[in-house]
Design a protein around this motif. Structure first.
Motif, short mmCIF file in Angstrom:
data_model
loop_
_atom_site.label_atom_id
_atom_site.label_comp_id
_atom_site.label_asym_id
_atom_site.label_seq_id
_atom_site.Cartn_x
_atom_site.Cartn_y
_atom_site.Cartn_z
N LEU A 181 0.81 -1.23 0.00
CA LEU A 181 0.00 0.00 0.00
C LEU A 181 0.84 1.27 0.00
O LEU A 181 0.39 2.31 -0.46
CB LEU A 181 -0.91 0.02 1.23
CG LEU A 181 -2.21 -0.77 1.17
CD1 LEU A 181 -3.02 -0.51 2.42
CD2 LEU A 181 -3.01 -0.36 -0.06
N ARG A 182 2.06 1.19 0.55
CA ARG A 182 2.87 2.40 0.66
C ARG A 182 3.55 2.74 -0.65
O ARG A 182 4.11 3.82 -0.81
CB ARG A 182 3.94 2.21 1.74
CG ARG A 182 3.35 1.96 3.10
CD ARG A 182 4.39 1.44 4.03
NE ARG A 182 4.96 0.20 3.55
CZ ARG A 182 5.93 -0.46 4.16
NH1 ARG A 182 6.45 0.01 5.25
NH2 ARG A 182 6.38 -1.59 3.68
N ASN A 184 2.07 -8.62 11.33
CA ASN A 184 3.19 -7.69 11.11
C ASN A 184 3.38 -7.36 9.64
O ASN A 184 3.64 -6.22 9.28
CB ASN A 184 4.49 -8.28 11.66
CG ASN A 184 4.66 -8.00 13.14
OD1 ASN A 184 3.99 -7.11 13.68
ND2 ASN A 184 5.51 -8.75 13.79
N GLN A 185 3.26 -8.38 8.78
CA GLN A 185 3.47 -8.11 7.35
C GLN A 185 2.30 -7.30 6.80
O GLN A 185 2.49 -6.39 5.99
CB GLN A 185 3.61 -9.41 6.55
CG GLN A 185 4.52 -10.47 7.15
CD GLN A 185 5.85 -9.94 7.62
OE1 GLN A 185 6.51 -9.17 6.93
NE2 GLN A 185 6.26 -10.32 8.82
N ILE A 187 -0.37 -5.49 8.54
CA ILE A 187 -0.79 -4.23 9.16
C ILE A 187 0.40 -3.31 9.42
O ILE A 187 0.32 -2.11 9.14
CB ILE A 187 -1.56 -4.49 10.47
CG1 ILE A 187 -2.71 -5.46 10.22
CG2 ILE A 187 -2.05 -3.18 11.07
CD1 ILE A 187 -3.85 -4.90 9.40
N SER A 188 1.50 -3.85 9.94
CA SER A 188 2.62 -2.95 10.21
C SER A 188 3.32 -2.55 8.93
O SER A 188 3.64 -1.40 8.73
CB SER A 188 3.63 -3.62 11.15
OG SER A 188 3.02 -3.94 12.36
N ARG A 189 3.59 -3.52 8.05
CA ARG A 189 4.35 -3.20 6.85
C ARG A 189 3.46 -2.86 5.66
O ARG A 189 3.97 -2.38 4.65
CB ARG A 189 5.24 -4.38 6.46
CG ARG A 189 6.22 -4.76 7.54
CD ARG A 189 7.00 -6.00 7.12
NE ARG A 189 8.01 -5.71 6.11
CZ ARG A 189 8.70 -6.66 5.48
NH1 ARG A 189 8.46 -7.92 5.72
NH2 ARG A 189 9.61 -6.34 4.60
N LEU A 190 2.17 -3.16 5.75
CA LEU A 190 1.23 -2.95 4.65
C LEU A 190 1.67 -3.68 3.39
O LEU A 190 1.35 -3.29 2.28
CB LEU A 190 1.07 -1.45 4.34
CG LEU A 190 0.54 -0.60 5.48
CD1 LEU A 190 0.49 0.85 5.06
CD2 LEU A 190 -0.83 -1.06 5.92
N LEU A 211 3.10 -10.25 0.67
CA LEU A 211 3.79 -11.11 1.61
C LEU A 211 2.84 -11.55 2.73
O LEU A 211 2.81 -12.72 3.12
CB LEU A 211 4.97 -10.33 2.20
CG LEU A 211 6.25 -11.07 2.53
CD1 LEU A 211 6.66 -11.95 1.38
CD2 LEU A 211 7.34 -10.04 2.84
#
Lengths: 303, 427
Positions: free
Chosen positions: A53-54, A259-260, A262-265, A269
């Motif tokens: 997303l980023r 983590n993959q 929500i945190s990393r978007l 992965l």
């Protein structure tokens, strides 16, 4: 349709009944497709893409690359080990404790309702709340546990891998044993009391009655309870997330996926991790039904 | 046949009802945004009430152009981000102004979730602001938010136990070891596996004279200085100066450890002073402050840099007035309110001589100002979350670092950071 013997009227009726059956099923089928099949299909579609997303400008089909990077990572295997370990330990403890509690609830002579309600209270508490309560109890600065005799005042329960696991297991067992007990109790009440009477007359001891009558007749209930709890325990998230957030190598596969995603978007992965978890859960269900399913038939209570 | 038709009709009615409910549910969220010129301000909650206060004042000053409605996010930084990311990732038009943590700028800007500030407005909101803070609101040379409050850490120590404030981490560990564990000889830091750990590790690596990244996609980490910083972490974590719950400590547990008298030293944000004055007046009486300790005696330290900047959401339906509102919410008056009510350090350097600041930081306003000027910010990159996770994965728990030989941990950190900036592998 090919049977010539059926009259035209009957076959029209069969057809209309078929149509009716489909119509009646349709809402359920549509709902299932919308809420189950679609998200699963979408997750699988995301897992074969590079999608973050980023970085909206990147993307594209990458085949099984995401799966390769998950499966070649030490982290996945560590977390899978943690998850399997926690599942095995919590479910075994819960089975033994749940059985004891079920027997007690079954035998309670007075205050049955009160006993059953009291036992169920932990299961009614939201997992996150229960996890916080246990975390506060074991916190080195504010918890009461370190003030107990035999425990060092400076013990940092969440500072080390296996002491963290111990607290996580205690919290999980405390919370879900009532569920196990309830399922087992349901199996227990189906056993005919006369069997015990007859065994007593024949001189069977209490232990013999338990191993020869109770256990064999409860097999189906035990298997159902184990299946439910194993599938549930494998997806453990809340308790670990609150207590250690995965620190000290206590991470479960669900936290890894979180983590993959929500945190990393990193949706590609993260979806690959989710799909792998889904496959693990399917495999567990398949094992239970396939390997143990036949025993469910064998153990059906004699009427 | 008739029965079938009737059932089919009932089924259709049922499906229609379901569809109607779905439509109603889906449209429920939109009514907020369409309420004319109400601007929704998503921001972390501040216990002193400064957000409510500045929202009210700016709404009044706008002469009816807009009303700012604050929508509070949890206190935990990762949960704040999680809520915002979910909404912005779904193009949610119900956010107008975003209270953006300094580390989210790269991520939100690269994803196209926040609007760029240009021209007169840009000049207005960056006037007299610390250059380092403007950097935290910028990504690839463009400004994406109006700097609101900043934040930094100081070294807090007990004047009754320690004669002179330590200048370096080694000195501080020596002093703590001499005091002994029962006598306040521990140092409180933030070393749970969370963002606060990255803040601490980054400040030590910056203070040693290197940095995590040299550009958004390039790992720096000069080997000598990084190893030196890691060895200090390892020495501290394996010494008696480390409190028993070091690997689960955060800002609040550190504050409690200091206020209870258990620790003579603490690195923490500026709120620590006000908190101690209220919760532990006896301790506060002897509370000394100094700059964040150095790694090498000869090199000035680079204290951590935190804070919030205000951005305009790319999905807002009232962008133009949202810019005006954000400029007011982050403006000079608002920054004064934030330091008065919540003790948040202003991002405008010219405010440090005003009464609002000198009263909030009795005796250490100048120290806070210098710490912010010399701070070593966390890296600016769209993959910041990956970088932070990589730092936490590699260095946590801190007592795993061998104080004599940190080279293996250095290699691990380096390779995890390479993965992070290339967004490869699991983290």
């Amino acid at each position: 349709m090919s049977e010539g013997a059926t009259t035209a009227g009957a076959s029209a009726r069969t057809r209309s009944e078929h149509r009716l059956a489909w119509l009646l099923c349709a809402p359920a089928v549509i709902a299932m497709l919308a809420v189950t099949a679609y998200p699963i299909g979408y997750a699988i579609a995301l897992s074969v893409q590079q999608i973050d997303l980023r970085f909206p400008d990147e993307g594209g089909f990458v085949g099984l690359d995401n799966y390769a990077s998950v499966l070649s990572s030490d982290l996945w295997w560590t977390d899978l080990f943690n998850t399997v370990f926690l599942t095995l330990v919590t479910v075994s403890i819960e089975l033994v404790l749940g059985m004891i509690i079920a027997l007690v609830m079954h035998r309670a002579i007075f205050g049955r309702g009160v006993v059953r309600t009291a036992v169920l209270i932990p299961y009614g508490i939201i997992t996150v709340v229960a996890a916080f309560a246990w975390q506060f109890a074991f916190a080195p600065d504010s918890g009461f546990v370190n003030n107990l005799p035999l425990i060092s005042d400076e013990m940092d329960w969440f500072g080390e891998r296996f002491s963290s696991f111990a607290v996580i297991i205690m919290a999980e067992v405390w919370k879900t044993t009532p569920f196990m007990a309830l399922l087992l109790l349901a199996g227990l009440v189906t056993i005919d009391g006369q069997l015990y009477e007859a065994a007593k007359v024949d001189g069977a001891s209490a232990w013999q009655r338990f191993t020869r009558i109770t256990l064999p007749l409860m097999k189906p209930a035990i298997l159902v309870a184990l299946l439910f709890r194993t599938l549930d325990a494998f997806r453990i998230f809340d308790t670990i997330y609150i207590m250690t957030a995965g620190a000290q190598d206590t991470e479960s596969v669900s936290i890894l996926g979180f983590n993959q995603l929500i945190s990393r978007l990193n949706l590609g992965l993260g979806s690959a991790v989710s799909v792998l978890i889904f496959i693990c859960v399917l495999a567990i269900a398949f094992l239970y039904v396939r390997v143990l399913g036949t025993r469910v038939e064998e153990g059906r209570p004699v009427k | 046949m008739q029965l079938t038709a009737r059932i089919a009709a009932i089924g259709l009615v049922f499906l229609g009802a379901v569809a109607l409910v779905v439509v109603l549910l889906a449209s429920g969220g939109d009514s907020e945004a369409s309420r004319g010129r109400t601007l929704t301000f998503f921001v972390a909650i501040q216990p002193g009430g400064s957000i409510e206060e500045v929202s009210k004042r700016c709404s009044e000053e706008s002469n009816g152009r807009y009303t700012v409605e604050p929508e509070f996010l949890p206190t935990d930084a990762s949960q704040q981000r999680e809520q915002l990311v979910r909404r912005l990732g779904a193009d949610d038009p119900s956010i107008d102004i975003v209270g953006m943590d300094v580390i989210w700028t790269g991520e939100f800007a690269n994803a196209g979730w926040v609007e760029e500030w240009t021209g007169k407005r840009k000049r207005e909101v960056t006037e007299k602001v610390f250059p380092g803070v403007i950097e935290t609101a910028s990504f690839e040379g463009k400004l994406y938010a109006a700097p609101f409050n900043t934040n930094t850490q100081l070294l807090w120590y007990r004047k009754d136990l320690v004669k002179q404030a330590p200048r370096t981490w080694d000195e501080m560990i020596d002093q703590a070891e001499r005091l002994g564990r029962g006598n306040g000889g521990t140092i409180q830091v933030q070393a749970n596996r969370y963002e606060g750990f990255t803040v601490w590790a980054n400040a030590l690596i910056e203070s040693a004279g290197t940095q995590l990244l040299s550009s958004p996609e390039e790992v720096d980490l000069a080997e000598g200085p990084t190893t030196r910083a890691l060895e200090v972490i390892g020495r501290f974590a394996n010494s008696s100066a480390a409190p028993p719950s070091l690997s689960t400590s955060d800002e609040d547990s550190a504050r409690i450890g200091f206020e209870s008298g258990e620790s003579a030293f603490m690195t923490n944000y500026t709120f620590a002073y006000a908190s101690a004055s209220e919760e532990a007046p006896e301790i506060a009486k002897n509370m000394g402050f100094a700059r964040f300790p150095r790694i090498d005696a000869g090199r000035p330290s680079k204290p951590p840099l935190g804070g919030f900047n205000l951005a305009v959401s790319a999905f807002s339906e009232n962008k133009d007035i949202a810019f005006d509102a954000a400029a007011c919410l982050a403006g000079r008056e608002s920054q004064k309110t934030a330091v008065e009510l919540d003790g948040l350090p202003p991002s405008r350097a010219d405010l440090y001589a005003t009464k609002a600041v000198t009263e909030a930081y009795p005796g250490f306003a100048e120290l806070v100002k210098r710490s912010i000027e010399d701070a070593g910010p966390r890296p600016s990159t769209a993959a910041y979350q990956d970088v932070s996770l990589a730092v936490q994965r590699s260095l946590h728990p801190p007592d795993k670092i061998d104080p004599e030989d940190a080279s293996s941990v250095y290699e691990e950190l380096r390779s995890n950071l390479e993965d992070a900036v290339n967004r490869e592998g699991l983290l």
